[in-house]
Write a protein that holds these residues in place. Structure first.
Motif, mmCIF file in Angstrom:
data_model
loop_
_atom_site.group_PDB
_atom_site.id
_atom_site.type_symbol
_atom_site.label_atom_id
_atom_site.label_comp_id
_atom_site.label_asym_id
_atom_site.label_seq_id
_atom_site.Cartn_x
_atom_site.Cartn_y
_atom_site.Cartn_z
ATOM 1 N N GLY A 1 0.804 -1.012 -0.036
ATOM 2 C CA GLY A 1 0.098 -0.130 0.165
ATOM 3 C C GLY A 1 1.077 1.286 0.057
ATOM 4 O O GLY A 1 2.150 1.163 -0.032
ATOM 5 N N PRO A 2 0.376 2.425 -0.020
ATOM 6 C CA PRO A 2 0.971 3.728 0.000
ATOM 7 C C PRO A 2 1.772 3.865 1.420
ATOM 8 O O PRO A 2 1.095 3.461 2.324
ATOM 9 N N GLY A 3 2.939 4.367 1.223
ATOM 10 C CA GLY A 3 3.723 4.754 2.466
ATOM 11 C C GLY A 3 4.197 3.753 3.219
ATOM 12 O O GLY A 3 4.632 3.625 4.272
ATOM 13 N N THR A 4 4.570 2.369 2.284
ATOM 14 C CA THR A 4 4.920 1.446 3.381
ATOM 15 C C THR A 4 6.673 1.166 3.129
ATOM 16 O O THR A 4 7.205 0.271 3.499
ATOM 17 N N GLY A 5 7.355 2.073 2.218
ATOM 18 C CA GLY A 5 8.490 2.153 1.876
ATOM 19 C C GLY A 5 9.094 1.401 0.874
ATOM 20 O O GLY A 5 10.358 1.226 0.594
ATOM 21 N N LYS A 6 8.311 1.411 -0.210
ATOM 22 C CA LYS A 6 8.662 0.646 -1.566
ATOM 23 C C LYS A 6 9.572 1.288 -2.284
ATOM 24 O O LYS A 6 10.759 0.928 -2.621
ATOM 25 N N SER A 7 9.387 2.636 -2.202
ATOM 26 C CA SER A 7 10.503 3.559 -3.014
ATOM 27 C C SER A 7 11.632 3.646 -2.542
ATOM 28 O O SER A 7 12.771 3.759 -3.022
ATOM 29 N N SER A 8 11.802 3.692 -1.067
ATOM 30 C CA SER A 8 13.060 3.769 -0.386
ATOM 31 C C SER A 8 13.885 2.519 -0.688
ATOM 32 O O SER A 8 15.032 2.581 -0.792
ATOM 33 N N ILE A 9 13.243 1.405 -0.711
ATOM 34 C CA ILE A 9 13.856 0.161 -1.029
ATOM 35 C C ILE A 9 14.401 0.232 -2.391
ATOM 36 O O ILE A 9 15.481 -0.253 -2.722
ATOM 37 N N ILE A 10 13.544 0.431 -3.434
ATOM 38 C CA ILE A 10 14.023 0.883 -4.693
ATOM 39 C C ILE A 10 15.193 1.611 -4.849
ATOM 40 O O ILE A 10 16.108 1.122 -5.664
ATOM 41 N N ASN A 11 15.250 2.656 -4.038
ATOM 42 C CA ASN A 11 16.210 3.603 -4.384
ATOM 43 C C ASN A 11 17.623 2.991 -3.629
ATOM 44 O O ASN A 11 18.462 3.051 -4.179
ATOM 45 N N GLU A 12 17.546 2.184 -2.473
ATOM 46 C CA GLU A 12 18.400 1.531 -2.353
ATOM 47 C C GLU A 12 18.989 0.382 -3.138
ATOM 48 O O GLU A 12 20.267 0.268 -3.210
ATOM 49 N N LEU A 13 18.259 -0.278 -3.791
ATOM 50 C CA LEU A 13 18.621 -1.072 -4.776
ATOM 51 C C LEU A 13 19.361 -0.497 -5.818
ATOM 52 O O LEU A 13 20.449 -0.908 -6.229
ATOM 53 N N ILE A 14 18.667 0.765 -6.534
ATOM 54 C CA ILE A 14 19.497 1.631 -7.464
ATOM 55 C C ILE A 14 20.849 1.900 -6.968
ATOM 56 O O ILE A 14 21.789 1.616 -7.730
ATOM 57 N N GLN A 15 20.919 2.415 -5.709
ATOM 58 C CA GLN A 15 22.357 2.611 -5.082
ATOM 59 C C GLN A 15 23.307 1.414 -5.138
ATOM 60 O O GLN A 15 24.435 1.640 -5.260
ATOM 61 N N ARG A 16 22.807 0.215 -4.864
ATOM 62 C CA ARG A 16 23.559 -0.868 -4.955
ATOM 63 C C ARG A 16 23.877 -1.384 -6.228
ATOM 64 O O ARG A 16 24.515 -2.565 -6.398
ATOM 65 N N GLY A 17 23.336 -0.698 -7.530
ATOM 66 C CA GLY A 17 23.608 -0.989 -8.957
ATOM 67 C C GLY A 17 22.592 -2.122 -9.467
ATOM 68 O O GLY A 17 23.141 -2.567 -10.448
ATOM 69 N N PHE A 18 21.549 -2.112 -8.857
ATOM 70 C CA PHE A 18 20.574 -3.011 -9.515
ATOM 71 C C PHE A 18 19.643 -2.219 -10.365
ATOM 72 O O PHE A 18 19.588 -1.192 -10.125
ATOM 73 N N THR A 19 19.328 -3.217 -11.461
ATOM 74 C CA THR A 19 18.323 -2.504 -12.383
ATOM 75 C C THR A 19 16.892 -2.315 -11.755
ATOM 76 O O THR A 19 16.274 -3.377 -11.481
ATOM 77 N N LEU B 1 17.273 -9.270 -0.874
ATOM 78 C CA LEU B 1 18.414 -9.799 -1.621
ATOM 79 C C LEU B 1 18.853 -11.251 -1.234
ATOM 80 O O LEU B 1 19.058 -12.131 -2.037
ATOM 81 N N LYS B 2 18.740 -11.708 -0.098
ATOM 82 C CA LYS B 2 19.123 -12.787 0.798
ATOM 83 C C LYS B 2 17.904 -13.801 0.191
ATOM 84 O O LYS B 2 18.176 -14.888 0.013
ATOM 85 N N THR B 3 16.691 -13.633 0.537
ATOM 86 C CA THR B 3 15.604 -14.387 0.030
ATOM 87 C C THR B 3 15.624 -14.805 -1.305
ATOM 88 O O THR B 3 15.426 -15.958 -1.713
ATOM 89 N N LEU B 4 16.110 -13.879 -2.385
ATOM 90 C CA LEU B 4 16.088 -14.005 -3.678
ATOM 91 C C LEU B 4 17.336 -15.222 -3.734
ATOM 92 O O LEU B 4 17.302 -16.067 -4.901
ATOM 93 N N THR B 5 18.460 -15.071 -3.043
ATOM 94 C CA THR B 5 19.369 -16.323 -3.188
ATOM 95 C C THR B 5 19.050 -17.636 -2.827
ATOM 96 O O THR B 5 19.615 -18.865 -3.242
#
Length: 180
Positions: A11-29, A174-178
């Motif tokens: 839902g709105p305001g759950t932190g999705k965009s913050s996680i996406i931004n963190e993934l971008i900073q870590r070099g993920f598409t 990321l750990k879950t995906l592995t």
């Protein structure tokens, strides 16, 4: 290469965009949320909240953009590709509003299949509203339920992301995906 398509939703305001931004900073598409762009374009044309005044038009524009993101991801060489929301989110929001939508919305949910879907629960401690987010926390809870129902309707196994710092939530994904 078989690129993994991973949705981060909630839902709105759950932190999705913050996680996406963190993934971008870590070099993920990552393919970022496009609804804010649609909202801002409508506001420039004098429509304060397009989703509230014309939910179908807003959702049609959103569907077009998300389908394009999905197509773009199929051509990506990066692996994985993260999405800030998926096509089923559109149907969930329309259901939340009690709005009817054409069959091609349902067809798009069936055509745009994601490999994994991480869902973030409403978290009152971090919830804020702004010019593009009109929902209150109670509505965010209702939207969350619609998201759960919609993704489950299309046979997704939803992966819950626990409350934690942005860094730890990202590490969890990321750990879950592995191990999947």
């Amino acid at each position: 290469m078989n690129t993994k398509r991973i949705v981060i939703t909630g839902g709105p305001g759950t932190g999705k965009s913050s996680i996406i931004n963190e993934l971008i900073q870590r070099g993920f598409t990552c393919l970022e949320e496009i609804s804010r762009d649609i909202i801002l374009d409508a506001q420039k044309q004098g429509v304060d909240q397009l989703f509230l005044t014309n939910p179908l038009l807003f959702s049609e524009r959103l569907l077009e953009g998300r389908k394009q993101q999905y197509t773009d991801a199929l051509n990506e060489t990066a692996n994985p590709v993260f999405f800030d929301r998926g096509v089923p989110d559109i149907v969930a929001y329309m259901d939340f509003k009690g709005e009817d939508y054409p069959q091609h919305f349902t067809d798009a949910c069936k055509d745009c299949v994601y490999d994994y879907v991480f869902i973030l629960k409403p978290w009152q401690d971090i919830y804020t509203s702004d010019n593009e987010r009109y929902e209150d926390f109670g509505q965010a809870m209702q939207i969350h339920e619609h998201l759960l129902n919609t993704y489950q309707k299309y046979d997704y196994k939803l992966l819950d992301v626990p409350f934690d710092t942005v860094e730890n939530r990202t590490n969890y994904i990321l750990k879950t995906l592995t191990i999947l």
